[in-house]
Design a protein around this motif. Structure first.
Motif, PDB file in Angstrom:
ATOM      1  N   ILE A   1       1.160  -1.439  14.521  1.00 60.89           N
ATOM      2  CA  ILE A   1       1.035  -0.062  14.465  1.00 60.89           C
ATOM      3  C   ILE A   1       0.417   0.602  15.702  1.00 60.89           C
ATOM      4  O   ILE A   1      -0.743  -0.056  16.168  1.00 60.89           O
ATOM      5  CB  ILE A   1       0.284   0.284  13.292  1.00 60.89           C
ATOM      6  CG1 ILE A   1       0.957  -0.136  12.129  1.00 60.89           C
ATOM      7  CG2 ILE A   1      -0.060   1.941  13.072  1.00 60.89           C
ATOM      8  CD1 ILE A   1       0.439   0.355  10.730  1.00 60.89           C
TER       9      ILE A   1
ATOM     10  N   TRP B   1      -0.395   4.398   9.052  1.00 58.90           N
ATOM     11  CA  TRP B   1       0.470   3.466   7.886  1.00 58.90           C
ATOM     12  C   TRP B   1       0.798   4.613   6.727  1.00 58.90           C
ATOM     13  O   TRP B   1       1.862   4.358   5.998  1.00 58.90           O
ATOM     14  CB  TRP B   1      -0.202   2.292   7.378  1.00 58.90           C
ATOM     15  CG  TRP B   1       0.538   1.517   6.550  1.00 58.90           C
ATOM     16  CD1 TRP B   1       1.627   0.644   6.770  1.00 58.90           C
ATOM     17  CD2 TRP B   1       0.309   1.550   5.079  1.00 58.90           C
ATOM     18  NE1 TRP B   1       1.955  -0.054   5.565  1.00 58.90           N
ATOM     19  CE2 TRP B   1       1.090   0.508   4.558  1.00 58.90           C
ATOM     20  CE3 TRP B   1      -0.527   2.055   4.265  1.00 58.90           C
ATOM     21  CZ2 TRP B   1       1.224   0.347   3.089  1.00 58.90           C
ATOM     22  CZ3 TRP B   1      -0.496   2.205   2.887  1.00 58.90           C
ATOM     23  CH2 TRP B   1       0.368   1.019   2.477  1.00 58.90           C
TER      24      TRP B   1
ATOM     25  N   TYR C   1      -3.571  -3.124   3.246  1.00 56.31           N
ATOM     26  CA  TYR C   1      -2.248  -2.576   4.026  1.00 56.31           C
ATOM     27  C   TYR C   1      -3.134  -1.808   5.133  1.00 56.31           C
ATOM     28  O   TYR C   1      -4.264  -1.199   4.883  1.00 56.31           O
ATOM     29  CB  TYR C   1      -1.488  -1.632   3.167  1.00 56.31           C
ATOM     30  CG  TYR C   1      -0.787  -2.272   1.952  1.00 56.31           C
ATOM     31  CD1 TYR C   1       0.606  -3.191   2.338  1.00 56.31           C
ATOM     32  CD2 TYR C   1      -1.075  -2.232   0.768  1.00 56.31           C
ATOM     33  CE1 TYR C   1       1.316  -3.657   1.193  1.00 56.31           C
ATOM     34  CE2 TYR C   1      -0.327  -3.109  -0.354  1.00 56.31           C
ATOM     35  CZ  TYR C   1       0.778  -3.500  -0.020  1.00 56.31           C
ATOM     36  OH  TYR C   1       1.259  -4.176  -1.053  1.00 56.31           O
ATOM     37  N   PRO C   2      -2.216  -1.730   6.294  1.00 58.97           N
ATOM     38  CA  PRO C   2      -1.196  -2.363   6.592  1.00 58.97           C
ATOM     39  C   PRO C   2      -1.410  -3.932   6.832  1.00 58.97           C
ATOM     40  O   PRO C   2      -2.457  -4.305   7.266  1.00 58.97           O
ATOM     41  CB  PRO C   2      -0.815  -1.931   8.214  1.00 58.97           C
ATOM     42  CG  PRO C   2      -2.120  -1.529   8.576  1.00 58.97           C
ATOM     43  CD  PRO C   2      -2.764  -1.054   7.510  1.00 58.97           C
TER      44      PRO C   2
END
Length: 373
Positions: free
Chosen positions: A56, A85, A49-50
């Motif tokens: 982002i 995130w 992740y992300p």
């Protein structure tokens, strides 16, 4: 049942961390040292992740917190986009600890996290970073004078021997004795808040524990003793009173027959008094005023929960919590020390043996002037 699965087949166990429970955590640790056929796989959140970092945006003037800077320094793969995130997910999860439970960062400290924890996992990280094996193990002997005798199977573990002129407190959670639950004892250095010695044994009958507490208290400069008086605690306190130990905790209670407040020996655990004492230990851990090197205590702190059904403060899934009890009993004395007068007795006639001072031997205090923050 796992016993019915052929060696040619495969079992997959998947879990988010939930403290140091008796199932998943036990299997994980066994696999680490080759005592389990399971192979371990850990999936760090920042490697997955992300999922779409290109979506982002890093806002102008982005200023990482100290905690975020520590993450970037420790894990080279973590970037500012990871941190953005992470901030989003912390809001969604409702707290940092829930985020860390759902999205663990490493395979060691993730097991500090669990549901309904009294002592949140992120508070316990500084303790986990300081865990170390005790410097001495053995028991106290009083023939002809009080001294520490090292033994690999002794029930007394010592991280720091007593220092002249220093104050110590002891918390004791008695148990039934041989073959039953373990009796738990912790010794805390009053100034630093460091646990310097422990006992965790099911080999001590209540009256024998009373004698061992006398010797331990004497050894640590006549430490102030707080013994839980419920159940088997009465027998322990009776022995200490018989031996005329000078520094014992007395609680205040209202005597309905005499219509006045009276002092009674020992700490009586009720829902209210237990909650009060646990809250004091909780605040000390939060503020890093309390430090322990013992892995057994850390494991019990991790698994100490508020039962969602009964509201009781206890070990998760009936796991041991005796050492936690001893910790909050001792810390209660530290936290309320302004109301306590400690007696320093040197009268060797207190007990039927010659308890002369003998605190000789290597010194491993290591905490004189040490800050645990």
């Amino acid at each position: 049942s796992a016993q019915s699965v052929s060696e040619l087949n495969e079992i997959t166990l998947e879990s988010s961390p939930n403290g140091r429970d008796a199932t998943f955590y036990t299997l994980w640790k066994a696999s680490e040292v080759g005592l389990s056929p399971f192979k371990r796989f850990f999936f760090e959140w920042y490697n997955y992740y992300p999922e779409h970092p290109e979506l982002i945006d890093i806002p102008d003037g982005f200023d990482p917190s100290d905690e975020e800077l520590e993450l970037k320094a420790k894990y080279n793969e973590i970037t500012d986009k990871h941190l953005i995130w992470r901030r989003y997910k912390i809001v969604e999860c409702g707290s940092v600890e829930e985020f860390e439970r759902q999205y663990p960062t490493d395979s060691e400290q993730c097991f500090l996290l669990g549901e309904a924890q009294v002592f949140p996992g992120h508070w316990l990280k500084y303790i986990d970073n300081n865990i170390k094996v005790c410097g001495f193990r053995g028991r106290l002997k009083a023939n002809p004078k009080l001294h520490f005798e090292e033994s690999s199977n002794g029930f007394l573990k010592v991280w720091a021997k007593p220092q002249m002129g220093e104050d110590y407190v002891i918390g004791a959670d008695p148990a039934e004795g041989v073959g039953g639950d373990a009796a738990a004892v912790v010794v805390i250095h009053s100034t630093t808040g460091i646990v310097v010695a422990t006992i965790n044994s099911n080999e001590l009958d209540p009256d024998v524990l009373g004698i061992e507490l006398y010797k331990l208290g004497k050894y640590y400069n006549y430490a102030f003793l707080n013994v839980e008086c419920n159940n088997h605690g009465f027998a322990v306190l009776s022995k200490l009173k018989e031996l005329n130990y000078p520094n014992l905790y007395f609680r205040e209670e209202f005597d309905k027959l005499k219509n006045k407040r009276t002092k009674r020996l020992g700490f009586r655990s009720t829902k209210d008094t237990k909650t009060m004492a646990v809250d004091k230990l909780r605040a000390a851990i939060r503020d890093r005023d309390f430090l322990v090197y013992d892995k057994e205590i850390l494991d019990q702190l991790v698994n100490y929960v508020e039962n969602p059904k009964s509201g009781r403060l206890e070990g998760m899934d009936n796991s041991h919590d005796d050492l936690v009890t001893a910790c909050y009993l001792a810390w209660f004395i530290v936290a309320t020390s302004a109301n306590i007068t400690k007696v320093s007795k040197k009268d060797k006639s207190l007990a039927p043996w010659d308890l002369q001072d003998d605190n000789s031997g290597p010194n491993t205090d290591g905490f004189t002037g040490h800050s645990i923050r």
